[in-house]
Design a protein around this motif. Structure first.
Motif, PDB file in Angstrom:
ATOM      1  N   THR A  83       0.821  -1.317   0.049  1.00 50.73           N
ATOM      2  CA  THR A  83      -0.006   0.019   0.234  1.00 50.73           C
ATOM      3  C   THR A  83       0.847   1.189  -0.257  1.00 50.73           C
ATOM      4  O   THR A  83       0.427   2.178  -0.476  1.00 50.73           O
ATOM      5  CB  THR A  83      -0.894  -0.239   1.077  1.00 50.73           C
ATOM      6  OG1 THR A  83      -0.051  -0.340   2.530  1.00 50.73           O
ATOM      7  CG2 THR A  83      -1.943  -0.885   1.201  1.00 50.73           C
ATOM      8  N   SER A  84       1.999   1.090   0.679  1.00 48.32           N
ATOM      9  CA  SER A  84       2.896   2.521   0.590  1.00 48.32           C
ATOM     10  C   SER A  84       3.529   2.815  -0.855  1.00 48.32           C
ATOM     11  O   SER A  84       3.728   3.815  -0.910  1.00 48.32           O
ATOM     12  CB  SER A  84       4.217   2.208   1.543  1.00 48.32           C
ATOM     13  OG  SER A  84       4.949   1.113   0.920  1.00 48.32           O
ATOM     14  N   MET A  85       3.202   1.935  -1.790  1.00 47.07           N
ATOM     15  CA  MET A  85       3.574   1.959  -2.907  1.00 47.07           C
ATOM     16  C   MET A  85       2.425   2.186  -3.989  1.00 47.07           C
ATOM     17  O   MET A  85       2.407   2.207  -5.146  1.00 47.07           O
ATOM     18  CB  MET A  85       4.607   1.038  -3.645  1.00 47.07           C
ATOM     19  CG  MET A  85       6.017   1.002  -2.967  1.00 47.07           C
ATOM     20  SD  MET A  85       6.758  -0.663  -3.327  1.00 47.07           S
ATOM     21  CE  MET A  85       7.284  -0.295  -5.097  1.00 47.07           C
ATOM     22  N   GLY A  86       1.292   2.333  -3.424  1.00 48.13           N
ATOM     23  CA  GLY A  86       0.138   2.506  -4.062  1.00 48.13           C
ATOM     24  C   GLY A  86      -0.626   1.159  -4.714  1.00 48.13           C
ATOM     25  O   GLY A  86      -1.413   1.422  -5.429  1.00 48.13           O
ATOM     26  N   MET A  87      -0.287   0.227  -4.151  1.00 47.55           N
ATOM     27  CA  MET A  87      -0.541  -1.245  -4.627  1.00 47.55           C
ATOM     28  C   MET A  87      -1.770  -1.687  -3.979  1.00 47.55           C
ATOM     29  O   MET A  87      -1.899  -1.426  -2.708  1.00 47.55           O
ATOM     30  CB  MET A  87       0.392  -2.226  -4.619  1.00 47.55           C
ATOM     31  CG  MET A  87       1.590  -1.954  -5.523  1.00 47.55           C
ATOM     32  SD  MET A  87       2.913  -3.117  -5.343  1.00 47.55           S
ATOM     33  CE  MET A  87       2.018  -4.800  -6.028  1.00 47.55           C
ATOM     34  N   ASP A  88      -2.767  -2.438  -4.288  1.00 43.83           N
ATOM     35  CA  ASP A  88      -3.795  -3.139  -3.738  1.00 43.83           C
ATOM     36  C   ASP A  88      -3.738  -4.719  -3.679  1.00 43.83           C
ATOM     37  O   ASP A  88      -4.949  -5.228  -3.792  1.00 43.83           O
ATOM     38  CB  ASP A  88      -5.100  -2.664  -4.211  1.00 43.83           C
ATOM     39  CG  ASP A  88      -5.221  -2.846  -5.796  1.00 43.83           C
ATOM     40  OD1 ASP A  88      -4.440  -3.370  -6.381  1.00 43.83           O
ATOM     41  OD2 ASP A  88      -6.445  -2.478  -6.314  1.00 43.83           O
ATOM     42  N   ARG A  89      -2.986  -5.312  -3.993  1.00 42.54           N
ATOM     43  CA  ARG A  89      -2.590  -6.814  -4.182  1.00 42.54           C
ATOM     44  C   ARG A  89      -0.924  -7.029  -3.628  1.00 42.54           C
ATOM     45  O   ARG A  89      -0.295  -5.981  -3.171  1.00 42.54           O
ATOM     46  CB  ARG A  89      -2.703  -7.159  -5.663  1.00 42.54           C
ATOM     47  CG  ARG A  89      -1.872  -6.526  -6.541  1.00 42.54           C
ATOM     48  CD  ARG A  89      -1.796  -7.196  -7.957  1.00 42.54           C
ATOM     49  NE  ARG A  89      -0.855  -6.763  -8.757  1.00 42.54           N
ATOM     50  CZ  ARG A  89      -0.589  -7.400 -10.048  1.00 42.54           C
ATOM     51  NH1 ARG A  89      -1.175  -8.733 -10.194  1.00 42.54           N
ATOM     52  NH2 ARG A  89       0.144  -7.197 -10.698  1.00 42.54           N
ATOM     53  N   ALA A  90      -0.684  -8.372  -3.374  1.00 44.42           N
ATOM     54  CA  ALA A  90       0.493  -8.558  -2.843  1.00 44.42           C
ATOM     55  C   ALA A  90       1.618  -8.216  -3.593  1.00 44.42           C
ATOM     56  O   ALA A  90       1.866  -8.194  -4.754  1.00 44.42           O
ATOM     57  CB  ALA A  90       0.748 -10.122  -2.785  1.00 44.42           C
ATOM     58  N   LYS A  91       2.710  -7.442  -2.961  1.00 43.16           N
ATOM     59  CA  LYS A  91       3.797  -6.779  -3.329  1.00 43.16           C
ATOM     60  C   LYS A  91       4.771  -7.688  -4.418  1.00 43.16           C
ATOM     61  O   LYS A  91       5.494  -7.490  -5.225  1.00 43.16           O
ATOM     62  CB  LYS A  91       4.551  -6.301  -2.334  1.00 43.16           C
ATOM     63  CG  LYS A  91       5.658  -5.435  -2.845  1.00 43.16           C
ATOM     64  CD  LYS A  91       6.874  -5.012  -1.900  1.00 43.16           C
ATOM     65  CE  LYS A  91       6.136  -4.076  -0.763  1.00 43.16           C
ATOM     66  NZ  LYS A  91       7.226  -3.774   0.001  1.00 43.16           N
TER      67      LYS A  91
END
Length: 459
Positions: A83-91
């Motif tokens: 989430t800190s990189m704007g993702m909404d799935r597994a990094k």
């Protein structure tokens, strides 16, 4: 405060189908929180850890290394959404090199180690409810990956956020999912037990676990460390690295003065007045990599003796129920860190490893480095440093979120092999074949700008 808040939280967890072991662990920490526990570790209560075995000095035969790996399971923490990189799935589903994701490269590393040593070497992911489906779908192209009798993953638990005002479960009808939080990666241990995976591993003859974050591609299977750990007879071992001035935020191991036990102290466990000691790389010369090893049988014995409650130090994390809304109610998240288990096991130890074992990606700055020619990608899925690592600083307004980052490097990332630093301020997009030499700084121009194809920056 009263027992009412705990009863409400327990009931909420039961309704959500949370495992009884996880509820018992949560209840243990709730009582500590109610009693005013802070989890803080003052500098006066510890001594620095100075004398650490060095991996570079370890000598293990190929046969002993292979034998130890054959009794080892590789576990990757995979519950984070980036989430800190704007993702909404597994990094771990983020592409790293040549279209291959973290997940692909982890699989490649494990399969290569199996082929080289003959070890069974199962791979397990600790997923969250939000990463499980996507992760398992991404693993379907690898039918040879599962080891007979073992799953590919197990689920970490979840717990209710607690209102800071009265420790009752937070309610947030606008998005009920925000009422829940993960219990920190210290949940690894009770989740291994509650899922049945710990017993399954022991039944199939596995004795050791090698655990690391899925975004750290440096922590691949290592026969030398496995052989060293098996020969040591220690119940638990942490990998540490020598600190530099750039490593002041990472947790560190220390020796507790009261009983000589090895412990982990993280930022959240350090009193404000002691932060200058915490950040001093000369006082505490090693940082904790979050790569660790433990004896599965010892863990099982201790967990059963304690009814699933390992007793890790409490971490009290104060946030707002909606992290994106600072005006939303203040909540407390009860967390534990898996590395703090070092203090649970008498005889726990540590080993100092090289930086190649520590390549985490927490921001797009690190992602840029991994995608660049500073690293070569080996056939075994490992990233090998090919040049000195430059300091990278990308303007967070335009590069922090992965979508923005990808758009600005759509034609590929610059060559950084000859760079000593690479700093970008403002809204820059990069063409193909760009090369950075020496110290490179791109200043803000006030309007979106582009670095043309084939440009040599700096030098």
């Amino acid at each position: 405060m009263s027992d009412a808040g705990l009863a409400q939280a327990q009931e909420k967890m039961q309704r959500a189908g949370v495992d009884p072991v996880a509820i018992e662990v949560f209840s243990h920490y709730y009582r500590q929180l109610e009693e005013g526990a802070t989890g803080l570790i003052p500098e006066s209560s510890i001594e620095p850890l100075l004398d650490v075995p060095q991996l570079a000095d370890v000598e293990i035969s190929d046969a002993d290394a292979a034998a130890a790996l054959d009794k080892t399971v590789v576990i990757k923490l995979n519950g984070g959404l980036g989430t800190s990189m704007g993702m909404d799935r597994a990094k771990s589903l983020l592409p790293v090199r040549d279209g291959k994701t973290f997940l692909d490269l982890i699989v490649q590393q494990v399969r290569s180690a199996r082929e080289a040593t003959g070890a069974r070497l199962p791979l397990l992911f600790m997923n969250s409810f939000r990463t499980q489906a996507d992760t398992l779908a991404a693993l379907e192209p690898y039918p040879d990956l599962p080891v007979e009798g073992l799953p590919l993953d197990f689920l970490q638990s979840k717990e209710p956020k607690l209102l800071a005002s009265d420790l009752t479960p937070a309610e947030w009808p606008a998005d009920p999912e925000l009422e829940w939080c993960p219990p920190g990666h210290g949940d690894l241990y009770p989740s291994l037990l509650a899922s049945g995976v710990l017993d399954a591993l022991l039944e199939h003859g596995f004795r050791y676990a090698s655990v690391s974050n899925s975004d750290n591609l440096g922590a691949g299977p290592n026969g030398t460390i496995a052989g060293w750990f098996a020969a040591s007879g220690a119940p638990y071992a942490a990998e540490v690295c020598t600190r530099t001035a750039n490593d002041r935020k990472g947790g560190h191991l220390a020796i507790r003065r009261s009983d000589g036990q090895l412990i982990l102290r993280d930022t959240a466990q350090t009193p404000a007045e002691d932060m200058h000691h915490f950040t001093d790389e000369h006082t505490h010369p090693y940082f904790h990599t979050n790569n660790l090893w433990f004896d599965l049988q010892v863990l099982a014995d201790v967990l059963r003796e304690r009814n699933g409650v390992l007793g890790l130090p409490l971490i009290k994390n104060v946030k707002t129920v909606d992290p994106s809304d600072s005006s939303s109610p203040e909540v407390i998240q009860i967390e534990t860190a898996m590395g703090t288990a070092v203090e649970v096991f008498p005889g726990a130890t540590a080993i100092a490893v090289g930086r190649e074992r520590f390549l985490p990606v927490k921001t797009t700055n690190e992602l840029l480095l991994l995608r660049s020619d500073v690293y070569d990608l080996g056939e075994d899925g490992r990233l090998v440093q090919a040049a000195d690592i430059p300091a990278v600083d990308l303007d967070s307004r335009f590069f922090k979120r992965i979508g923005d980052f990808e758009a600005r490097f759509a034609d590929g990332v610059p060559s950084l092999r000859e760079a000593t630093s690479f700093s970008v301020a403002g809204d820059w997009t990069f063409g193909t074949g760009v090369r950075a030499v020496g110290e490179v700084t791109l200043d803000e121009t006030g309007t979106p700008d582009r670095v043309a194809d084939g440009t040599v920056l700096g030098g």
